[in-house]
Design a protein around this motif. Structure first.
Motif, PDB file in Angstrom:
ATOM      1  N   GLY A  92       0.790  -1.224   0.000  1.00 16.75           N
ATOM      2  CA  GLY A  92       0.000   0.000   0.000  1.00 16.75           C
ATOM      3  C   GLY A  92       0.820   1.272   0.000  1.00 16.75           C
ATOM      4  N   LEU A  93       1.951   1.280   0.697  1.00 15.57           N
ATOM      5  CA  LEU A  93       2.772   2.490   0.773  1.00 15.57           C
ATOM      6  C   LEU A  93       3.367   2.879  -0.577  1.00 15.57           C
ATOM      7  N   LEU A  94       3.377   1.942  -1.529  1.00 12.38           N
ATOM      8  CA  LEU A  94       3.981   2.208  -2.833  1.00 12.38           C
ATOM      9  C   LEU A  94       2.950   2.305  -3.958  1.00 12.38           C
ATOM     10  N   GLN A  95       1.679   2.125  -3.653  1.00  8.19           N
ATOM     11  CA  GLN A  95       0.684   2.050  -4.712  1.00  8.19           C
ATOM     12  C   GLN A  95       0.358   3.419  -5.321  1.00  8.19           C
ATOM     13  N   THR A  96       0.178   3.421  -6.641  1.00  8.54           N
ATOM     14  CA  THR A  96      -0.346   4.598  -7.331  1.00  8.54           C
ATOM     15  C   THR A  96      -1.866   4.596  -7.214  1.00  8.54           C
ATOM     16  N   LYS A  97      -2.482   5.702  -7.581  1.00  3.41           N
ATOM     17  CA  LYS A  97      -3.935   5.826  -7.476  1.00  3.41           C
ATOM     18  C   LYS A  97      -4.643   4.787  -8.347  1.00  3.41           C
ATOM     19  N   ALA A  98      -4.217   4.648  -9.601  1.00  2.00           N
ATOM     20  CA  ALA A  98      -4.878   3.712 -10.505  1.00  2.00           C
ATOM     21  C   ALA A  98      -4.722   2.274 -10.031  1.00  2.00           C
ATOM     22  N   TYR A  99      -3.551   1.927  -9.547  1.00  2.00           N
ATOM     23  CA  TYR A  99      -3.311   0.574  -9.047  1.00  2.00           C
ATOM     24  C   TYR A  99      -4.159   0.308  -7.810  1.00  2.00           C
ATOM     25  N   ALA A 100      -4.194   1.269  -6.883  1.00  2.00           N
ATOM     26  CA  ALA A 100      -4.977   1.112  -5.660  1.00  2.00           C
ATOM     27  C   ALA A 100      -6.462   0.957  -5.977  1.00  2.00           C
ATOM     28  N   GLU A 101      -6.954   1.711  -6.947  1.00  7.20           N
ATOM     29  CA  GLU A 101      -8.357   1.579  -7.355  1.00  7.20           C
ATOM     30  C   GLU A 101      -8.633   0.175  -7.895  1.00  7.20           C
ATOM     31  N   ALA A 102      -7.729  -0.338  -8.696  1.00  6.61           N
ATOM     32  CA  ALA A 102      -7.924  -1.664  -9.279  1.00  6.61           C
ATOM     33  C   ALA A 102      -7.927  -2.750  -8.208  1.00  6.61           C
ATOM     34  N   VAL A 103      -7.016  -2.652  -7.238  1.00  5.11           N
ATOM     35  CA  VAL A 103      -6.955  -3.626  -6.154  1.00  5.11           C
ATOM     36  C   VAL A 103      -8.220  -3.561  -5.306  1.00  5.11           C
ATOM     37  N   THR A 104      -8.671  -2.357  -5.010  1.00  2.54           N
ATOM     38  CA  THR A 104      -9.869  -2.174  -4.185  1.00  2.54           C
ATOM     39  C   THR A 104     -11.100  -2.750  -4.864  1.00  2.54           C
ATOM     40  N   LEU A 105     -11.254  -2.474  -6.156  1.00  3.44           N
ATOM     41  CA  LEU A 105     -12.418  -2.971  -6.888  1.00  3.44           C
ATOM     42  C   LEU A 105     -12.363  -4.486  -7.087  1.00  3.44           C
ATOM     43  N   ALA A 106     -11.179  -5.036  -7.223  1.00 10.00           N
ATOM     44  CA  ALA A 106     -11.062  -6.486  -7.377  1.00 10.00           C
ATOM     45  C   ALA A 106     -11.565  -7.207  -6.134  1.00 10.00           C
ATOM     46  N   ALA A 107     -11.310  -6.619  -4.965  1.00 11.86           N
ATOM     47  CA  ALA A 107     -11.748  -7.235  -3.714  1.00 11.86           C
ATOM     48  C   ALA A 107     -13.185  -6.880  -3.356  1.00 11.86           C
ATOM     49  N   ASN A 108     -13.689  -5.760  -3.921  1.00 12.49           N
ATOM     50  CA  ASN A 108     -15.026  -5.274  -3.572  1.00 12.49           C
ATOM     51  C   ASN A 108     -15.749  -4.811  -4.833  1.00 12.49           C
ATOM     52  N   PRO A 109     -16.183  -5.722  -5.695  1.00 13.55           N
ATOM     53  CA  PRO A 109     -16.710  -5.331  -7.013  1.00 13.55           C
ATOM     54  C   PRO A 109     -18.066  -4.621  -6.997  1.00 13.55           C
ATOM     55  N   PHE A 110     -18.795  -4.641  -5.866  1.00 17.77           N
ATOM     56  CA  PHE A 110     -20.134  -4.053  -5.843  1.00 17.77           C
ATOM     57  C   PHE A 110     -20.231  -2.784  -4.998  1.00 17.77           C
ATOM     58  N   VAL A 111     -19.076  -2.208  -4.640  1.00 11.17           N
ATOM     59  CA  VAL A 111     -19.104  -1.026  -3.779  1.00 11.17           C
ATOM     60  C   VAL A 111     -19.316   0.245  -4.593  1.00 11.17           C
ATOM     61  N   THR A 112     -19.636   1.333  -3.888  1.00  7.94           N
ATOM     62  CA  THR A 112     -19.871   2.617  -4.534  1.00  7.94           C
ATOM     63  C   THR A 112     -18.561   3.315  -4.866  1.00  7.94           C
ATOM     64  N   ASP A 113     -18.663   4.307  -5.733  1.00 11.31           N
ATOM     65  CA  ASP A 113     -17.485   5.121  -6.055  1.00 11.31           C
ATOM     66  C   ASP A 113     -16.962   5.829  -4.814  1.00 11.31           C
ATOM     67  N   GLU A 114     -17.871   6.240  -3.924  1.00  6.73           N
ATOM     68  CA  GLU A 114     -17.469   6.938  -2.705  1.00  6.73           C
ATOM     69  C   GLU A 114     -16.623   6.026  -1.812  1.00  6.73           C
ATOM     70  N   TYR A 115     -17.003   4.767  -1.753  1.00  3.63           N
ATOM     71  CA  TYR A 115     -16.240   3.803  -0.953  1.00  3.63           C
ATOM     72  C   TYR A 115     -14.826   3.654  -1.515  1.00  3.63           C
ATOM     73  N   VAL A 116     -14.739   3.493  -2.827  1.00  5.94           N
ATOM     74  CA  VAL A 116     -13.423   3.348  -3.460  1.00  5.94           C
ATOM     75  C   VAL A 116     -12.576   4.593  -3.210  1.00  5.94           C
ATOM     76  N   GLU A 117     -13.193   5.750  -3.328  1.00  6.90           N
ATOM     77  CA  GLU A 117     -12.465   7.002  -3.115  1.00  6.90           C
ATOM     78  C   GLU A 117     -11.918   7.089  -1.696  1.00  6.90           C
ATOM     79  N   ASP A 118     -12.715   6.667  -0.707  1.00  8.88           N
ATOM     80  CA  ASP A 118     -12.269   6.707   0.686  1.00  8.88           C
ATOM     81  C   ASP A 118     -11.090   5.763   0.914  1.00  8.88           C
ATOM     82  N   ILE A 119     -11.219   4.548   0.409  1.00  9.40           N
ATOM     83  CA  ILE A 119     -10.171   3.547   0.633  1.00  9.40           C
ATOM     84  C   ILE A 119      -8.868   3.959  -0.056  1.00  9.40           C
ATOM     85  N   VAL A 120      -8.985   4.391  -1.308  1.00 13.18           N
ATOM     86  CA  VAL A 120      -7.795   4.790  -2.058  1.00 13.18           C
ATOM     87  C   VAL A 120      -7.173   6.042  -1.453  1.00 13.18           C
ATOM     88  N   GLY A 121      -8.011   6.991  -1.050  1.00 16.84           N
ATOM     89  CA  GLY A 121      -7.503   8.206  -0.419  1.00 16.84           C
ATOM     90  C   GLY A 121      -6.716   7.900   0.848  1.00 16.84           C
TER      91      GLY A 121
END
Length: 277
Positions: free
Chosen positions: A110-139
């Motif tokens: 996580g300490l080395l992840q870029t925004k696009a990579y972090a978004e992809a990892v988050t969505l892979a683990a949570n495919p039905f979440v909202t954009d707001e959820y992804v934004e919070d986790i990636v942020g």
């Protein structure tokens, strides 16, 4: 809880700890002896430089007979919904670590992840979440990475398995950018990155992520994580075994120069796979 209010709350924790300690006529060293840490460690709690682990907060309550107030405060402050419950305490610890050594067998840490990579990892683990959820986790993940930009940043060592650099998380372009980011941090000497190649075969710590953290005035800890849980360990014997496992991983890894060459070569391979418009 915003960063500013969270820090203010930890400062309240420290001020209250100091008041209650002094009310009982104890020095920092006295209290440290009773809760099995150094007096300097207690001083760092009181100045909100370092945040106590939950078990230490519980021992402070016992030593000061404070009816669980420090345990309740600690639970409240480490309860950040952007992080899994088992990981919130790790986030607090990495902010004050002097050295972090990490092994990543499947994804970029996580300490080395870029925004696009972090978004992809988050969505892979949570495919039905909202954009707001992804934004919070990636942020939150990008926010954690700021410690590598601080003047007092920790030494950061990371060992990646070749899986990490070959699997195109987020697609070829996102993956190329991610590896270029890691290579850039390595060339800047912000991180020390090495790679365990496929040819190594079996190696230590094959069951999941491993992280070791050292501190200025506190015992080291080890943290292991699998897909659905994580374990923070401070037992000296266990931490010693974790350090030995990490030493074996270092031996299995390529040299820093060969590792950087592999990372940059893999980035070029991913880049060549990116469709042109």
């Amino acid at each position: 809880m915003a960063n500013g209010s969270r820090q203010a709350a930890w400062e309240f924790f420290g001020a209250e700890l100091k008041r209650r300690r002094e009310d009982r006529g104890l020095t920092q060293a006295d209290l440290g002896t009773r809760v099995f840490v150094s007096g300097g460690y207690i001083g760092q709690f009181e100045q909100a430089i370092r945040k106590p682990q939950l078990d230490i907060a519980q021992r402070i309550d016992q030593a000061l007979q404070t009816d669980g107030i420090f345990e309740r405060l600690c639970r409240k402050l480490i309860d950040d919904r952007r992080y899994a419950e088992y990981f919130a305490e790790v986030v607090e610890l990495e902010r004050v670590a002097t050295r972090i050594c990490e092994f990543a067998p499947t994804v970029v840490p996580g300490l080395l992840q870029t925004k696009a990579y972090a978004e992809a990892v988050t969505l892979a683990a949570n495919p039905f979440v909202t954009d707001e959820y992804v934004e919070d986790i990636v942020g939150a993940r990008l926010e954690r990475a700021r410690i590598l930009k601080d003047a007092t940043r920790p030494e950061y060592w990371v060992i990646l398995h070749e899986n990490v650099v070959r699997i195109p998380v987020g697609g070829p372009q996102a993956m190329a950018e991610q590896l270029e980011h890691v290579a850039g941090l390595t060339r800047e000497r912000t991180v020390w990155a090495t790679v365990i190649p496929y040819a190594t075969g079996a190696h230590a710590a094959m069951t999941g992520d491993l992280r070791l953290m050292d501190f200025e005035d506190a015992p080291p800890v080890a943290y292991t994580e699998t897909s659905f849980s994580g374990t923070l360990m401070d037992d000296p014997a266990v931490v010693k075994r974790a350090h030995r496992a990490y030493d074996l991983l270092r031996v299995a890894a390529l040299s820093p120069e060969a590792s950087l060459a592999l990372i940059e070569s893999a980035a070029e391979d991913h880049r060549r796979c990116t469709p042109t418009i």
